[in-house]
Design an enzyme around this catalytic site. Structure first.
Site, PDB file in Angstrom:
ATOM      1  CE  LYS A 193       2.755   5.050  10.995  1.00 44.99           C
ATOM      2  NZ  LYS A 193       1.687   5.653  10.241  1.00 44.99           N
TER       3      LYS A 193
ATOM      4  CE1 TYR B 240      -4.144  -1.689   0.097  1.00 42.26           C
ATOM      5  CE2 TYR B 240      -2.760  -3.338   1.151  1.00 42.26           C
ATOM      6  CZ  TYR B 240      -3.926  -2.993   0.496  1.00 42.26           C
ATOM      7  OH  TYR B 240      -4.864  -3.957   0.231  1.00 42.26           O
TER       8      TYR B 240
ATOM      9  CE  LYS C 259     -16.486  14.652  42.139  1.00 41.22           C
ATOM     10  NZ  LYS C 259     -17.664  14.637  41.281  1.00 41.22           N
TER      11      LYS C 259
ATOM     12  CB  CYS D 190     -13.184  16.999  38.684  1.00 34.38           C
ATOM     13  SG  CYS D 190     -14.009  18.403  39.422  1.00 34.38           S
TER      14      CYS D 190
ATOM     15  CE1 TYR E 197      -6.700  18.475  31.830  1.00 35.80           C
ATOM     16  CE2 TYR E 197      -8.036  18.660  29.850  1.00 35.80           C
ATOM     17  CZ  TYR E 197      -7.805  18.976  31.169  1.00 35.80           C
ATOM     18  OH  TYR E 197      -8.680  19.790  31.833  1.00 35.80           O
TER      19      TYR E 197
HETATM   20  N1  LIG Z   1      -0.728   0.365   4.991  1.00 31.61           N
HETATM   21  C1  LIG Z   1      -0.755   1.550   5.557  1.00 31.61           C
HETATM   22  O1  LIG Z   1      -1.776   2.231   5.584  1.00 31.61           O
HETATM   23  C2  LIG Z   1       0.492   2.126   6.179  1.00 31.61           C
HETATM   24  C3  LIG Z   1       0.519   3.485   6.532  1.00 31.61           C
HETATM   25  C4  LIG Z   1       1.685   4.011   7.092  1.00 31.61           C
HETATM   26  C5  LIG Z   1       2.786   3.193   7.310  1.00 31.61           C
HETATM   27  N2  LIG Z   1       2.715   1.865   6.982  1.00 31.61           N
HETATM   28  C6  LIG Z   1       3.898   1.042   7.203  1.00 31.61           C
HETATM   29  O2  LIG Z   1       4.574   0.952   5.955  1.00 31.61           O
HETATM   30  C7  LIG Z   1       5.147  -0.354   5.800  1.00 31.61           C
HETATM   31  C8  LIG Z   1       4.590  -1.039   4.577  1.00 31.61           C
HETATM   32  O3  LIG Z   1       3.188  -1.193   4.756  1.00 31.61           O
HETATM   33  P1  LIG Z   1       2.291  -1.788   3.605  1.00 31.61           P
HETATM   34  O4  LIG Z   1       0.897  -1.818   4.137  1.00 31.61           O
HETATM   35  O5  LIG Z   1       2.566  -1.060   2.329  1.00 31.61           O
HETATM   36  O6  LIG Z   1       2.882  -3.294   3.524  1.00 31.61           O
HETATM   37  P2  LIG Z   1       2.526  -4.444   2.502  1.00 31.61           P
HETATM   38  O7  LIG Z   1       2.647  -5.708   3.247  1.00 31.61           O
HETATM   39  O8  LIG Z   1       1.252  -4.132   1.781  1.00 31.61           O
HETATM   40  O9  LIG Z   1       3.687  -4.360   1.433  1.00 31.61           O
HETATM   41  C9  LIG Z   1       5.025  -4.639   1.718  1.00 31.61           C
HETATM   42  C10 LIG Z   1       5.681  -5.098   0.435  1.00 31.61           C
HETATM   43  O10 LIG Z   1       7.069  -5.248   0.680  1.00 31.61           O
HETATM   44  C11 LIG Z   1       7.521  -6.307  -0.131  1.00 31.61           C
HETATM   45  N3  LIG Z   1       8.840  -6.720   0.341  1.00 31.61           N
HETATM   46  C12 LIG Z   1       9.139  -7.321   1.517  1.00 31.61           C
HETATM   47  N4  LIG Z   1      10.462  -7.548   1.583  1.00 31.61           N
HETATM   48  C13 LIG Z   1      11.021  -7.078   0.456  1.00 31.61           C
HETATM   49  C14 LIG Z   1      12.342  -7.002  -0.030  1.00 31.61           C
HETATM   50  N5  LIG Z   1      13.363  -7.478   0.673  1.00 31.61           N
HETATM   51  N6  LIG Z   1      12.552  -6.443  -1.232  1.00 31.61           N
HETATM   52  C15 LIG Z   1      11.516  -5.941  -1.931  1.00 31.61           C
HETATM   53  N7  LIG Z   1      10.230  -5.982  -1.518  1.00 31.61           N
HETATM   54  C16 LIG Z   1       9.985  -6.544  -0.338  1.00 31.61           C
HETATM   55  C17 LIG Z   1       6.421  -7.347   0.008  1.00 31.61           C
HETATM   56  O11 LIG Z   1       6.451  -8.311  -1.044  1.00 31.61           O
HETATM   57  C18 LIG Z   1       5.166  -6.453  -0.051  1.00 31.61           C
HETATM   58  O12 LIG Z   1       4.687  -6.306  -1.372  1.00 31.61           O
HETATM   59  C19 LIG Z   1       4.840  -1.090   7.117  1.00 31.61           C
HETATM   60  O13 LIG Z   1       5.929  -0.919   7.985  1.00 31.61           O
HETATM   61  C20 LIG Z   1       3.631  -0.380   7.634  1.00 31.61           C
HETATM   62  O14 LIG Z   1       3.532  -0.490   9.045  1.00 31.61           O
HETATM   63  C21 LIG Z   1       1.605   1.319   6.410  1.00 31.61           C
END
Ligand SMILES: NC(=O)c1ccc[n+]([C@@H]2O[C@H](COP(=O)([O-])OP(=O)(O)OC[C@H]3O[C@@H](n4cnc5c(N)ncnc54)[C@H](O)[C@@H]3O)[C@@H](O)[C@H]2O)c1
Length: 437
Positions: free
Chosen positions: A210, A10, A271, A268, A257
């Site tokens: 994050k 994504y 309680k 407050c 806060y």
């Molecule tokens: N999905 C979200 O909304 C979102 C938002 C902010 C941050 N994140 C963070 O971003 C990161 C990615 O999230 P995502 O949802 O896109 O993950 P995802 O699982 O959809 O995609 C990760 C991709 O990385 C590829 N990959 C893994 N190892 C690899 C390598 N060695 N070489 C090349 N490709 C490789 C996988 O095949 C996969 O397609 C995570 O750490 C997630 O926590 C995600």
């Protein structure tokens, strides 16, 4: 810029679509060849509004292509953005295998490569990961030095699935941590057109932001659901409650806060939290979040207590006894509890609080102190200096303006535990500390 994006999930697919639309030459990398094939055919590997069209356009213009070859991608780029997955391990820990592997591949290619490349981590990683895993892995595999021969940065992603393209162009904030000015400059230029506050921070602060964000979002959902559940159980429309709650942008939806400091108290909050806990119990409702608030507050008082005990000073001076500055109300002040516990451990205590100054107090509050806290009333002094000269440890318990001047006046052997962070920077010696900063 020539940009390589590692991981076409994504985050990676949306970044590839948006950065190529912005005019950069982008090469997407994923070891899953069905994802790279889709991109090369002009299709999105994820379902996300507008991304299909953007990828189709970029591929047809030649500004976006994809490969499974990590090393080839790094060869042709000046900026490498790592968006690989960081899933949960079975024990809840973060699985960093993908991050480590991609750093090894990138590092090996950096060994051969002339010219500067900046490696930017966008995956969500726990604090310390850049310094203890990413940088050592890249340095070991490349035989080169981060911040000198190549750049390293952390640039957390805040997009939300389903509105990811909109979020890419309208980030709530931009946070950057970088090993060197050149890398920082590249990240700043990448974000130059966005109308969002930009913060340059240490790696660990940026990494933690994050987690603070996502934990906060999760907490908000859980809170809304628990308020909704208890409301429904007593025939109230929880939506109507939260609509009005959210209109309050002074105290509720605001930065109020949210500063790390000391436990809450007063007449407050404890309680009313207790009463809502009881109401939930009487309705047989599970409200784990709301029920955890008082124990969380108690743990915080325990941490303060432990910190004072660890300093091993018999004489303790306390500045501020009421739960916040500007009031003489001592009901449920966590400072009173702290003082009572310290007394129980045999500490010699002196307390100054100008709002609880016994010689000036009249009426109900004076009577309250003598009736309910006679053991504490005896410890109160009229002059702040009497506390400052008495204490081997000085505890600052509320943010009365007068207390900040004390910090600069202490001798080297005195220690300050500032529970409210009256000073942003330590003014005195290294013995100036807080429980959660
Ligand atoms: N999905 C979200 O909304 C979102 C938002 C902010 C941050 N994140 C963070 O971003 C990161 C990615 O999230 P995502 O949802 O896109 O993950 P995802 O699982 O959809 O995609 C990760 C991709 O990385 C590829 N990959 C893994 N190892 C690899 C390598 N060695 N070489 C090349 N490709 C490789 C996988 O095949 C996969 O397609 C995570 O750490 C997630 O926590 C995600």
């Amino acid at each position: 810029m020539d940009i390589a994006i590692f991981g076409l999930g994504y985050v990676g697919a949306v970044s590839a679509a948006c950065l190529s639309k912005e005019g950069h030459n982008v090469i997407g990398v994923d070891f899953n060849d069905s994802k790279t094939d889709l991109i090369n055919k002009g299709k999105s590997p994820v379902v996300e509004k507008d991304v299909d069209e953007m990828i189709a356009e970029a591929v047809s213009k030649g500004t976006l292509r994809a490969t499974t070859d990590n090393r080839a991608a790094i060869r042709d780029s000046e900026l490498a953005i790592v968006c690989v997955g960081t899933p949960s391990a079975v024990n809840g820990n973060l699985n960093l295998d993908f991050v480590q592997r991609v750093c090894e591949d990138i590092g090996e290619e950096l060994r051969e490569k002339d010219g500067f490349t900046a490696i930017i981590i966008r995956s969500t990683v726990l604090p310390g990961t850049l310094r203890t895993l990413v940088i050592p892995t890249l340095e070991k595999a490349s035989g080169k030095k981060a911040g000198v021969d190549f750049g390293v940065g952390f640039f957390p992603e805040f997009l939300r699935e389903s509105t990811a393209v909109y979020d890419f162009y309208n980030p709530p904030k931009v946070v950057i941590a970088a090993s060197d000015d050149r890398t920082r400059g590249m990240l700043e230029s990448l974000n130059a057109d966005f109308d969002a506050p930009l913060s340059c921070a240490d790696y660990e602060v940026a990494e933690m932001v994050k987690y603070a964000d996502n934990t906060w979002h999760a907490l908000k959902v859980a809170f809304g659901n628990e308020i909704g559940s208890i409301s429904k159980a007593i025939d109230i429309d929880g939506g109507a409650v939260m609509d009005i709650f959210c209109q309050d942008t002074k105290l509720n939806i605001s930065s109020k806060y949210l500063r790390p400091g000391f436990a809450f108290g007063g007449s407050c909050l404890p309680k009313d939290v207790r009463a809502l806990n009881y109401k939930g119990r009487s309705l047989d409702l599970e409200l784990p979040l709301i029920n955890s608030i008082m124990p969380s507050n108690r743990s915080h008082i325990d941490r303060a207590m432990q910190m004072i005990l660890d300093l091993n000073e018999k004489n303790v001076g306390v500045l501020g006894l009421s739960f916040k500055a500007g009031t003489d109300d001592l009901r449920e002040s966590p400072m009173v509890e702290l003082v009572e516990r310290l007394l129980g451990k045999g500490h010699e205590i002196r307390i100054f609080d100008q709002n609880v100054n016994l010689s000036r107090l009249v009426g109900a509050n004076r009577a309250y102190i003598y009736e309910h806290l006679p053991h504490i009333a005896k410890l109160m002094v009229d002059e702040m200096d009497d506390v400052v000269t008495h204490g081997g440890t000085i505890v600052i318990g509320n943010s009365d303006d007068r207390f900040s001047e004390v910090v600069g006046r202490l001798n080297d052997s005195q220690r300050v535990i500032d529970l409210v962070r009256i000073e942003n920077e330590a003014k005195a010696n290294g013995g100036y500390n807080g429980i959660c900063w």
